[in-house]
Enzyme design. Sequence first.
Site, PDB file in Angstrom:
ATOM      1  N   GLY A  83      -6.973 -18.745  15.208  1.00 15.50           N
ATOM      2  CA  GLY A  83      -6.425 -19.690  16.182  1.00 15.50           C
ATOM      3  C   GLY A  83      -6.301 -19.201  17.612  1.00 15.50           C
ATOM      4  CB  SER A  84      -4.922 -21.060  20.530  1.00 12.63           C
ATOM      5  OG  SER A  84      -4.437 -20.724  21.805  1.00 12.63           O
ATOM      6  CB  THR A  85      -5.359 -16.185  23.051  1.00 12.36           C
ATOM      7  OG1 THR A  85      -5.455 -17.181  24.064  1.00 12.36           O
ATOM      8  CG2 THR A  85      -6.733 -15.718  22.658  1.00 12.36           C
TER       9      THR A  85
END
Lengths: 152, 381
Positions: free
Chosen positions: A66-68
């Site tokens: 997933g997103s940082t």
Amino acid sequence: MVGEVEGRSKRLACGRALVGGGDVVGVVVKVEHPLSFLGEVDPLKGTLYDGRSIKNKVLVVKGVRGSTVGSYVIYALRYYNNAPLAIVVEGEADPIAVAGCVMAKLPLVDKTGPLGLRDGDEVLLRFTEGKGCILKVGGVDLKTSNRTAEGS
Amino acid sequence: MMLTKEEERALSGEYGEALSQAMRILVKVGEVLGAERLVPISHAHASGVSYATIGEPGVHWLESLVKGGAKVSVYSTVNPIGFDPYSDIIKVDENFVKGQIRILEAFEKMGFDTSLTCTPYYLREPKPFERLAWGESSAVIYANTVLGAFTNREGGPVAVAAAIAGKIYEAGLQVLENRRTDSRIRLGFRPTDAAEWSAVGYAIGERIGQGIPRLEVPPPPRDHLKYMLAASAASGGLAMMVIEGVTPPKTYLLGEEEKVEIGREDVEHMFGSVEDADLVFHGCPHASLKELVELDNLIKEKVEKEVWVAVAPRLYERANDVIKSLSKKGVKFVRGTCLVVSPIDKMGIRKVATTSAKTYFYLKRRGLDVWLVRLRDVASA
């Protein structure tokens, strides 16, 4: 407490200790898929996408993705006092989880391989020489059939 | 990982808590990615700067670094924020403004250039082989592909850590061996506009997901490439492409390539007309001076619709004449922000026509009605 539970423990596996800490004893919450911290964890409530609480639990996940922005979600769990006791990744951790756990000072172990744990199991997480070892100290199987110590 | 004595000292906290935490982040992330050492960088660019993205915990973390004595040790810039601090074009509540200002103050105290742009390469253009630690996926893929610089897609905190340490772990795209193509894209048509290129990038990212594709096309203008690359980094996880005649030689290797065809039919469905839009938007990534001049030439009279162009605050100052001319023609500018990081849905904007497939990707995910238009369509809005 740690010595007391260790006597009836079953050693499951050792993984890589990415963010270390002292010994941790806690109840497992298990996620069976790669977890995305952004979107699947609510730091304000300390819950997972399905409503299960991870506050003061040992969060065991198959993997992470997933997103940082996920690093900030892990930090937010600490900020809102909803952090788990530790995160165990059966597969490989990623930069998002690592950065987040360093920021939140949250113990992180990865590469343990499948641990066969389920919600409600009680584990001891022991950090030695760059490793994080998971010992099962309570739970359905131990209580009913296997109370003898194994391994070291 | 092998650390120098100096790095060991920094890690152990001899130079303060902030540098120690920065080093811990870099060393541990490097360990996970298989790095054997840290390498010096020339420029760090932090993403995750909007209050909408990182919220109160983010403010707290950045302020704790400041308290721990954090200072950048290389030229460091920051991404756009959640609203335009120079105008009231984007409406946010007071609490949001306060949180956002605290974030910017923390970055300033650490010595960041609060550039508020997703195009840091317009401020200082890195040379081939320069090592960077950039967040902001569109800037990363532009740096690797067009400029031949070396950077991974760093998360916000890792880029901040790299800015403080002046170093990054040597793994991923920091290693030439990993900059190897694995697919070859053939285009069935010749895009002629930034938005068409952008749609092509979107289709590429969607089709291949990850990896390093090689694009066999006559080199398009850099502005068009910017839109194409940004879209591919949004719809897929791409951090680099190879385009012969563009990507500097020796900054990449050719590998075994899987063939991928992209045709006009793969992109046409994304386009619509300006007519039904509440808002017509250009400048994601932030527009260049050349794009502003092009738009100014295209708009003959005055735009009737709400037309916004996002630019870096510093370009706005520098491009005074063309900004004045466009403003007279009814174009509005948003500075230091964009539609992706600002809460425009809360302003009642529902239908957006844009030249950027990156904006298309993110606004669609937020449930807005969004489609692509060509730059010449913006002129007739």
